[in-house]
Design a protein around this motif. Sequence first.
Motif, PDB file in Angstrom:
ATOM      1  N   LYS A   1      -6.649  12.461   1.975  1.00 27.09           N
ATOM      2  CA  LYS A   1      -5.722  11.392   1.579  1.00 27.09           C
ATOM      3  C   LYS A   1      -5.979  10.960   0.134  1.00 27.09           C
ATOM      4  O   LYS A   1      -5.041  10.760  -0.648  1.00 27.09           O
ATOM      5  CB  LYS A   1      -5.879  10.187   2.503  1.00 27.09           C
TER       6      LYS A   1
ATOM      7  N   SER B   1      -4.791  13.674  -2.328  1.00 26.93           N
ATOM      8  CA  SER B   1      -3.325  13.673  -2.430  1.00 26.93           C
ATOM      9  C   SER B   1      -2.827  12.472  -3.217  1.00 26.93           C
ATOM     10  O   SER B   1      -1.925  12.591  -4.055  1.00 26.93           O
ATOM     11  CB  SER B   1      -2.696  13.666  -1.020  1.00 26.93           C
ATOM     12  N   LEU B   2      -3.427  11.316  -2.965  1.00 26.26           N
ATOM     13  CA  LEU B   2      -3.018  10.092  -3.664  1.00 26.26           C
ATOM     14  C   LEU B   2      -3.357  10.158  -5.144  1.00 26.26           C
ATOM     15  O   LEU B   2      -2.551   9.750  -5.993  1.00 26.26           O
ATOM     16  CB  LEU B   2      -3.693   8.878  -3.018  1.00 26.26           C
ATOM     17  N   GLU B   3      -4.533  10.685  -5.461  1.00 31.32           N
ATOM     18  CA  GLU B   3      -4.943  10.782  -6.860  1.00 31.32           C
ATOM     19  C   GLU B   3      -4.004  11.694  -7.647  1.00 31.32           C
ATOM     20  O   GLU B   3      -3.747  11.466  -8.835  1.00 31.32           O
ATOM     21  CB  GLU B   3      -6.382  11.306  -6.935  1.00 31.32           C
TER      22      GLU B   3
ATOM     23  N   HIS C   1      -2.320   1.006   3.627  1.00 31.35           N
ATOM     24  CA  HIS C   1      -1.368   1.135   2.521  1.00 31.35           C
ATOM     25  C   HIS C   1       0.038   0.933   3.061  1.00 31.35           C
ATOM     26  O   HIS C   1       0.313   1.161   4.240  1.00 31.35           O
ATOM     27  CB  HIS C   1      -1.491   2.521   1.852  1.00 31.35           C
TER      28      HIS C   1
ATOM     29  N   HIS D   1      -2.246  -0.195  -2.093  1.00 34.81           N
ATOM     30  CA  HIS D   1      -3.233   0.764  -1.594  1.00 34.81           C
ATOM     31  C   HIS D   1      -4.558   0.013  -1.476  1.00 34.81           C
ATOM     32  O   HIS D   1      -5.204  -0.288  -2.492  1.00 34.81           O
ATOM     33  CB  HIS D   1      -3.398   1.938  -2.556  1.00 34.81           C
TER      34      HIS D   1
END
Length: 311
Positions: A244, A247-249, A272, A296
């Motif tokens: 996660k 992917s978010l970064e 989030h 987030h």
Amino acid sequence: MAASPQSSPLQATPSSPLPQPIRVIPCTLWQELEEVKASGLLSSLTAREIRLQESMFELIGSEASYLRSLRVAVNHFYASVELKKTLSMREHHVVFSNTRCVMAASEKFLMDLEMRLGESVLMSQVGDIVLQNCPEFHRLYVPYVTNMMYQEALVNQLLQQNRDFLSTVKKLESDPVCQRQSLKSFLVLPFQRITRMKLILESILKLTEPGSDLILNLEKAIEAIHKMVTECDKGVQKMKQIEKLVSLEMLMDFGKVKSVPLVVRGRFLVHHGPMRQLTLEAAYSSRISFISVYLHLFNDLLIISSKKYFL
């Protein structure tokens, strides 16, 4: 009078032949073994004692069945030259992980169990054998199960995007040795095995005579398997959290603001979701507007972001 199932098997004397393992065919019952029928035990044991022997024998029979399927996974899929040609070395490793080592551990475990059966068809216990093999199980099963998330994702991706892989897998799956089982069903076997092993041991414990010295080994074995399953679950959850964050970064664009690395040891995403930020348009105005933002919340950080629009 028949010996109690809780008693220790007779030890081989120097002049007597060493006990030989009794090879177990999957899907058979303890009372159907020729050695059991010939011993006359069935007429002298109680129904509870027979159920106890059947439960211990289930551990052996199910391990034999499991090993047979592992051999298909290794000898039929892993060792396939045609399948290797469709994959990179990294992909092949992610798909099959340490399956060969898991199979080797199962072979040793089954041999230990069959040797116990060969010593005496009236088995005294199996908890001690499980305990002896638990360190190796832990070393192999925890990384295998932890890797399963990436394994499943990669297999699905390959089936959708790699035509050569898809056709080769379909060809291998059509072989009678697979018994209409898919590659995916073989890959998930190790995880299913450790959970089933715990259930079998719990069944054996229930049938073991209360106050027996053998209960301690069974309880230790059950606890060891439980810890392994728990650690596997924690490993999977940790890998999901890291996935996660990665992917978010990749989605985050900090622009002129100093960027914050998200993939940091110990950091995980707590919650989030979208929110609306209320804004007054002027200091003395009653007019308000809303801006869509996204929160987030991490265990040590809060990031508020907004959707980026490309012209």
